[in-house]
Design a protein around this motif. Structure first.
Motif, PDB file in Angstrom:
ATOM      1  N   LEU A   1      10.637 -26.553 -32.626  1.00  0.00           N
ATOM      2  CA  LEU A   1      10.156 -27.380 -33.728  1.00  0.00           C
ATOM      3  C   LEU A   1      11.147 -28.510 -34.022  1.00  0.00           C
ATOM      4  O   LEU A   1      10.752 -29.673 -34.211  1.00  0.00           O
ATOM      5  CB  LEU A   1       9.951 -26.521 -34.974  1.00  0.00           C
ATOM      6  CG  LEU A   1       9.475 -27.258 -36.240  1.00  0.00           C
ATOM      7  CD1 LEU A   1       8.127 -27.913 -36.022  1.00  0.00           C
ATOM      8  CD2 LEU A   1       9.434 -26.304 -37.428  1.00  0.00           C
TER       9      LEU A   1
ATOM     10  N   LEU B   1      21.251 -21.431 -35.042  1.00  0.00           N
ATOM     11  CA  LEU B   1      20.166 -20.787 -34.300  1.00  0.00           C
ATOM     12  C   LEU B   1      20.667 -20.250 -32.967  1.00  0.00           C
ATOM     13  O   LEU B   1      20.287 -19.158 -32.531  1.00  0.00           O
ATOM     14  CB  LEU B   1      19.023 -21.785 -34.051  1.00  0.00           C
ATOM     15  CG  LEU B   1      17.999 -21.973 -35.164  1.00  0.00           C
ATOM     16  CD1 LEU B   1      16.946 -22.989 -34.739  1.00  0.00           C
ATOM     17  CD2 LEU B   1      17.337 -20.663 -35.532  1.00  0.00           C
TER      18      LEU B   1
ATOM     19  N   GLU C   1      11.544 -16.150 -32.743  1.00  0.00           N
ATOM     20  CA  GLU C   1      11.510 -17.039 -33.901  1.00  0.00           C
ATOM     21  C   GLU C   1      12.604 -18.103 -33.826  1.00  0.00           C
ATOM     22  O   GLU C   1      12.404 -19.251 -34.227  1.00  0.00           O
ATOM     23  CB  GLU C   1      11.642 -16.232 -35.191  1.00  0.00           C
ATOM     24  CG  GLU C   1      10.411 -15.408 -35.549  1.00  0.00           C
ATOM     25  CD  GLU C   1       9.178 -16.272 -35.689  1.00  0.00           C
ATOM     26  OE1 GLU C   1       9.153 -17.135 -36.587  1.00  0.00           O
ATOM     27  OE2 GLU C   1       8.236 -16.111 -34.888  1.00  0.00           O
TER      28      GLU C   1
ATOM     29  N   ILE D   1      20.892 -27.086 -38.003  1.00  0.00           N
ATOM     30  CA  ILE D   1      20.007 -25.941 -37.763  1.00  0.00           C
ATOM     31  C   ILE D   1      20.234 -25.345 -36.386  1.00  0.00           C
ATOM     32  O   ILE D   1      20.296 -24.124 -36.211  1.00  0.00           O
ATOM     33  CB  ILE D   1      18.532 -26.361 -37.928  1.00  0.00           C
ATOM     34  CG1 ILE D   1      18.234 -26.675 -39.398  1.00  0.00           C
ATOM     35  CG2 ILE D   1      17.589 -25.277 -37.412  1.00  0.00           C
ATOM     36  CD1 ILE D   1      16.837 -27.209 -39.642  1.00  0.00           C
ATOM     37  N   LYS D   2      20.380 -26.200 -35.360  1.00  0.00           N
ATOM     38  CA  LYS D   2      20.430 -25.713 -33.984  1.00  0.00           C
ATOM     39  C   LYS D   2      21.702 -24.915 -33.693  1.00  0.00           C
ATOM     40  O   LYS D   2      21.666 -23.948 -32.926  1.00  0.00           O
ATOM     41  CB  LYS D   2      20.304 -26.878 -33.004  1.00  0.00           C
ATOM     42  CG  LYS D   2      18.908 -27.484 -32.982  1.00  0.00           C
ATOM     43  CD  LYS D   2      18.789 -28.637 -32.010  1.00  0.00           C
ATOM     44  CE  LYS D   2      18.672 -28.166 -30.578  1.00  0.00           C
ATOM     45  NZ  LYS D   2      18.367 -29.263 -29.655  1.00  0.00           N
TER      46      LYS D   2
ATOM     47  N   ARG E   1      11.277 -20.620 -31.490  1.00  0.00           N
ATOM     48  CA  ARG E   1      10.225 -21.415 -32.113  1.00  0.00           C
ATOM     49  C   ARG E   1      10.819 -22.486 -33.015  1.00  0.00           C
ATOM     50  O   ARG E   1      10.383 -23.658 -32.997  1.00  0.00           O
ATOM     51  CB  ARG E   1       9.294 -20.508 -32.930  1.00  0.00           C
ATOM     52  CG  ARG E   1       8.074 -21.217 -33.512  1.00  0.00           C
ATOM     53  CD  ARG E   1       7.212 -20.252 -34.300  1.00  0.00           C
ATOM     54  NE  ARG E   1       7.883 -19.766 -35.490  1.00  0.00           N
ATOM     55  CZ  ARG E   1       7.954 -20.439 -36.644  1.00  0.00           C
ATOM     56  NH1 ARG E   1       7.406 -21.635 -36.753  1.00  0.00           N
ATOM     57  NH2 ARG E   1       8.592 -19.928 -37.683  1.00  0.00           N
ATOM     58  N   LEU E   2      11.831 -22.112 -33.788  1.00  0.00           N
ATOM     59  CA  LEU E   2      12.473 -23.082 -34.665  1.00  0.00           C
ATOM     60  C   LEU E   2      13.200 -24.168 -33.864  1.00  0.00           C
ATOM     61  O   LEU E   2      13.184 -25.341 -34.227  1.00  0.00           O
ATOM     62  CB  LEU E   2      13.469 -22.378 -35.594  1.00  0.00           C
ATOM     63  CG  LEU E   2      12.861 -21.568 -36.737  1.00  0.00           C
ATOM     64  CD1 LEU E   2      13.934 -20.786 -37.488  1.00  0.00           C
ATOM     65  CD2 LEU E   2      12.112 -22.480 -37.703  1.00  0.00           C
ATOM     66  N   ARG E   3      13.827 -23.773 -32.764  1.00  0.00           N
ATOM     67  CA  ARG E   3      14.511 -24.763 -31.926  1.00  0.00           C
ATOM     68  C   ARG E   3      13.518 -25.749 -31.341  1.00  0.00           C
ATOM     69  O   ARG E   3      13.760 -26.954 -31.300  1.00  0.00           O
ATOM     70  CB  ARG E   3      15.269 -24.052 -30.796  1.00  0.00           C
ATOM     71  CG  ARG E   3      16.112 -25.006 -29.932  1.00  0.00           C
ATOM     72  CD  ARG E   3      16.713 -24.277 -28.768  1.00  0.00           C
ATOM     73  NE  ARG E   3      15.667 -23.718 -27.926  1.00  0.00           N
ATOM     74  CZ  ARG E   3      15.887 -22.812 -26.961  1.00  0.00           C
ATOM     75  NH1 ARG E   3      17.117 -22.377 -26.736  1.00  0.00           N
ATOM     76  NH2 ARG E   3      14.888 -22.349 -26.225  1.00  0.00           N
TER      77      ARG E   3
ATOM     78  N   THR F   1       1.679 -29.443 -38.593  1.00  0.00           N
ATOM     79  CA  THR F   1       3.138 -29.571 -38.512  1.00  0.00           C
ATOM     80  C   THR F   1       3.612 -30.925 -39.033  1.00  0.00           C
ATOM     81  O   THR F   1       4.788 -31.093 -39.357  1.00  0.00           O
ATOM     82  CB  THR F   1       3.607 -29.426 -37.055  1.00  0.00           C
ATOM     83  OG1 THR F   1       3.044 -30.484 -36.266  1.00  0.00           O
ATOM     84  CG2 THR F   1       3.190 -28.075 -36.479  1.00  0.00           C
TER      85      THR F   1
END
Length: 363
Positions: A184, A148, A177, A144-145, A180-182, A319
């Protein structure tokens, strides 16, 4: 037990198996220290007591013991429930062996607690699942990262080329966003920082949490303190332990806030010490037990086995990271966290070793 067998007594005294010797009338002749600990009684004071004065089992158990005396027939019983004088219930296996002497038939009882083994098995499964989940999360985080970072960088470059300032609102949304995902993902991975250990009074940790809870709840929730002042200092990271306990207490507050009358909500913080407690395969002579108890609606039964997994939450806006982070912190302190819950009563128990150098490995 006769006094002319000091070696036999020494061997029995040092067994980790709870061992009792009963006479033909089912009265106690001897119990070793392991049995004293299991039944929470003194062998010296209990000498001569009838077996049912020490603990109770099923109504058929007494009949089986009498038959063992009369017929000199050994037997074994699995997963029996013993109730001690204090009302504590334990699941045990026990073996009864008749010993025929010149004068009478004695009964040797060997009692093996099942609760500890069941807890160790459950804990091993929990830790194994936690490790598997960590590997999965780390692999997922890597996947994911990387994109991102590319998305965020592309949005920044795009923002520089936009002809009109108001169009940057859209690229700002992409950047925010992505951040924010990073964040999380970073929270899911947990902190890589090793605990900064120092000798700390656990009640300082609980008092710090209490002050935060009282400020956040504005006195609407009753906070009960039930401390054992004799607990010595523990080798912990104070800030991390505050975070671990606070995550649990905040979950309790949020569960209580879902009730109609918040003023009926109660959270209890209780501390005790336990002797000869096993964490994993290591038996500790002394551990501190911290309990966070609330009278909220409880945790749904279908979630109780997965509450320590990341992203598992009973709230729509949750969360699911608080308890996962708490378990990671407790594990870094070689401790253990457990939960028991039913409507109106939820208990999170944290066990922390008090004697770091006094641990022994279970066989």
């Amino acid at each position: 037990m006769t006094n002319d067998s000091p070696l036999h007594r020494l061997l029995l005294d040092n067994l980790t198996t709870a061992t009792l010797l009963l006479n033909a009338e089912l009265r106690l002749e001897y119990m070793n220290p392991a049995a004293e600990m299991l039944l929470a009684v003194s062998g010296q004071r209990s000498h001569g007591q009838f077996i049912s004065e020490l603990f109770t089992e099923s109504p058929e158990a007494l009949h089986s013991l009498r038959q063992a005396v009369e017929q000199a027939h050994p037997f074994t019983k699995r997963e029996a429930t013993l109730t001690s004088l204090t009302g504590q219930m334990q699941t045990v296996d026990y073996a009864v062996t008749p010993i025929i002497t010149r004068n009478e038939t004695l009964l040797l009882l060997e009692v093996h607690p099942r609760d500890r083994l069941l807890r160790i098995t459950k804990e091993e499964a929990q830790l194994s699942k936690q490790e598997t989940t960590k590997l999965l999360v780390r692999g997922l985080a890597h996947e994911i990262k990387n994109p991102l970072g590319g998305i965020r960088g592309a949005a920044q470059l795009l923002a520089r080329e936009l002809p009109e300032e108001h169009l940057k609102d859209y690229t700002n949304v992409i950047i925010e966003e992505a951040d924010r995902l990073r964040n999380l993902v970073d929270r899911m991975l947990g902190s890589n920082k090793l605990p900064s250990l120092s000798m700390t009074n656990v009640h300082e940790v609980l008092e710090r949490v209490s002050s935060l809870v009282e400020a956040e709840s504005q006195g609407r929730i009753t906070l009960v303190r039930d401390y054992d002042p004799s607990i010595p200092e523990v080798l912990i990271d104070r800030e991390q332990m505050i975070q671990a306990v606070l995550n649990i207490v905040r979950n309790a507050m949020q569960a209580l806030s879902a009730q109609n009358d918040l003023h009926l909500g109660r959270i209890s913080l209780r501390t005790r010490t336990l002797r000869q407690f096993t964490i994993g395969y290591i038996r500790h002579r002394l551990v501190a037990k911290l309990e966070i108890i609330d009278n909220g609606p409880g945790i749904p039964a279908d979630m109780q086995d997965t509450i320590f997994y990341p992203m598992v939450s009973g709230r729509p806006d949750g969360t699911g990271l608080g308890l996962a982070i708490t378990q990671n912190i407790i594990s870094q302190h070689q401790g253990l966290i457990e939960c028991e819950s039913h409507p109106g009563h939820t208990v999170f128990s944290i066990f922390l070793p008090l004697e770091q150098g006094a641990a022994s490995h279970e066989p």
